[in-house]
Enzyme design. Structure first.
Site, PDB file in Angstrom:
ATOM      1  N   PRO A 109      17.760 -33.360  20.586  1.00  0.00           N
ATOM      2  CA  PRO A 109      17.467 -33.028  19.171  1.00  0.00           C
ATOM      3  C   PRO A 109      17.993 -35.265  18.708  1.00  0.00           C
ATOM      4  O   PRO A 109      19.553 -35.400  19.066  1.00  0.00           O
ATOM      5  CB  PRO A 109      18.370 -32.355  18.696  1.00  0.00           C
ATOM      6  CG  PRO A 109      18.431 -31.136  19.081  1.00  0.00           C
ATOM      7  CD  PRO A 109      19.008 -31.442  20.651  1.00  0.00           C
ATOM      8  N   GLU A 110      17.017 -35.734  17.981  1.00  0.00           N
ATOM      9  CA  GLU A 110      17.099 -36.759  17.606  1.00  0.00           C
ATOM     10  C   GLU A 110      17.697 -36.894  16.094  1.00  0.00           C
ATOM     11  O   GLU A 110      17.456 -35.521  15.568  1.00  0.00           O
ATOM     12  CB  GLU A 110      16.176 -37.321  18.251  1.00  0.00           C
ATOM     13  CG  GLU A 110      16.252 -37.753  19.789  1.00  0.00           C
ATOM     14  CD  GLU A 110      17.306 -38.375  20.228  1.00  0.00           C
ATOM     15  OE1 GLU A 110      18.451 -38.895  19.533  1.00  0.00           O
ATOM     16  OE2 GLU A 110      17.206 -38.399  21.516  1.00  0.00           O
TER      17      GLU A 110
END
Length: 271
Positions: free
Chosen positions: A2-3
Site C-alpha cells: 500500500p502506497e
C-alpha cells in the site's frame, strides 16, 4: 505494498465514521513490526478526534495521545460493527462505540504505535525524515527542484526514497516518469527546468487520479469498507512489459532498479 493513494483511500473510507467514538476495548494479536509502546488497556475510554495521514502513516488522533498506523507490505484496515471473530492474520482490534477498527496483515510488516503526540520522540522517529506531502500546498516546484537536483541518484530511486516527496511508490513512479517523458535511470541532477516542471505536475496528477480510482489492487488491497482499487487498470506503463504504448505503439520495456521493476516507453521517454 500500500502506497500513499491506498493509505489516503483507506483514511477517507473510515475517518468520518470513527470520529467522536470512544475506545471500548483493544485486542493485540501476534507481534507486528513495532510494538504498540504501552498497555492497550490504557487506551480504553479515550475519544477518537479524527484521522489524518502523513506519508504512508495514518494518524489516529485521540483526546490523549495518538496512534500511528502503518499498513506495511500487505496490511489493510476494516472498520465496521459486527466484524467476524479475528482470524490468524488479524493482529490489532480497536473496539469503539461506533465500530471496530481491525488491522489485517498476513506478513506482519505493518504496525500500530501509541505515542503521546506527533511531536513525541516515538512519533518523530517514524515521521521526522519524511519529505513533502505531494497533495499539499507545501509541495512547491522550487522546493521539489532543489531537493531533486541535489542528488545524482537515478530519478526513479530518488522518488522512491521519499526524502524529497513522500508517497510516490513503485507503481506511481513509473507512471509519473512516463507522463514527464523521463527514463527511470536518468540521473536526478541532469533533469532540466522544463522536465522538472512536468515531473512536479505529474506527481500530483497521478496521485490524485489514483486516489479518485480507489488506489491500486494488485493482490489483496481493499479499503476499510472492503472495496478494491482500480487504478492498475488505467496504468500507461506499469505491468505492461511488451504491450504497445498507449501513445505511440512502441512496446513497453522493463528494467530492474533496486530489486524493483521499472516500466517505461523507450520512445516517449527518450532520456
Amino acid at each position: 505494498m500500500p502506497e500513499l493513494p491506498e493509505v489516503e483511500v483507506t483514511r477517507r473510507s473510515f475517518a468520518q465514521a470513527i470520529a467522536g467514538a470512544r475506545v471500548t476495548a483493544v485486542r493485540l494479536g501476534k507481534p507486528l513490526r513495532w510494538p504498540l509502546g504501552g498497555d492497550g488497556d490504557a487506551l480504553v475510554g479515550r475519544q477518537v478526534l479524527g484521522v489524518r495521514r502523513r506519508g504512508k502513516y495514518l494518524l489516529v488522533d485521540l483526546d490523549q495521545g495518538i496512534l500511528l498506523v502503518h499498513l506495511g507490505m500487505s496490511g489493510s484496515l476494516r472498520f465496521a460493527h459486527g466484524l467476524p471473530p479475528p482470524g490468524p492474520h488479524d493482529h490489532f482490534d480497536l473496539g469503539t462505540t461506533q465500530g471496530t477498527l481491525r488491522l489485517h496483515d498476513p506478513r506482519r510488516f505493518g504496525a500500530v504505535v501509541h505515542a503521546a503526540g506527533e511531536a513525541d520522540a516515538v512519533a518523530q522517529k517514524l515521521l521526522g525524515g519524511l519529505g513533502m506531502e505531494p497533495l499539499s500546498d507545501d509541495f512547491t516546484l522550487d522546493a521539489f527542484s532543489r531537493g531533486i537536483k541535489a542528488s545524482r541518484a537515478p530519478i526513479k530511486q530518488m522518488l522512491l526514497a521519499g526524502k524529497v516527496v513522500v508517497g510516490v511508490g513503485n507503481i506511481y513512479a513509473s507512471e509519473v516518469l512516463f507522463l514527464s517523458g523521463i527514463r527511470p535511470q536518468t540521473p536526478s541532477a541532469r533533469i532540466g527546468p522544463a522536465r522538472m516542471g512536468r515531473l512536479h505536475a505529474a506527481i500530483r496528477q497521478v496521485l490524485e487520479r489514483a486516489v479518485e480510482l480507489g488506489g491500486s489492487t494488485l493482490k489483496d488491497f481493499s479499503n476499510a469498507d472492503g472495496a478494491y482499487g482500480s487504478y492498475q487498470a488505467h496504468a500507461n506503463v506499469y505491468g505492461r512489459e511488451g504491450a504497445p504504448c498507449k501513445v505511440c505503439g512502441t512496446p513497453i520495456r522493463a528494467l530492474r532498479q533496486g530489486q524493483r521493476s521499472s516500466y517505461f516507453c523507450p520512445r516517449c521517454q527518450r532520456a
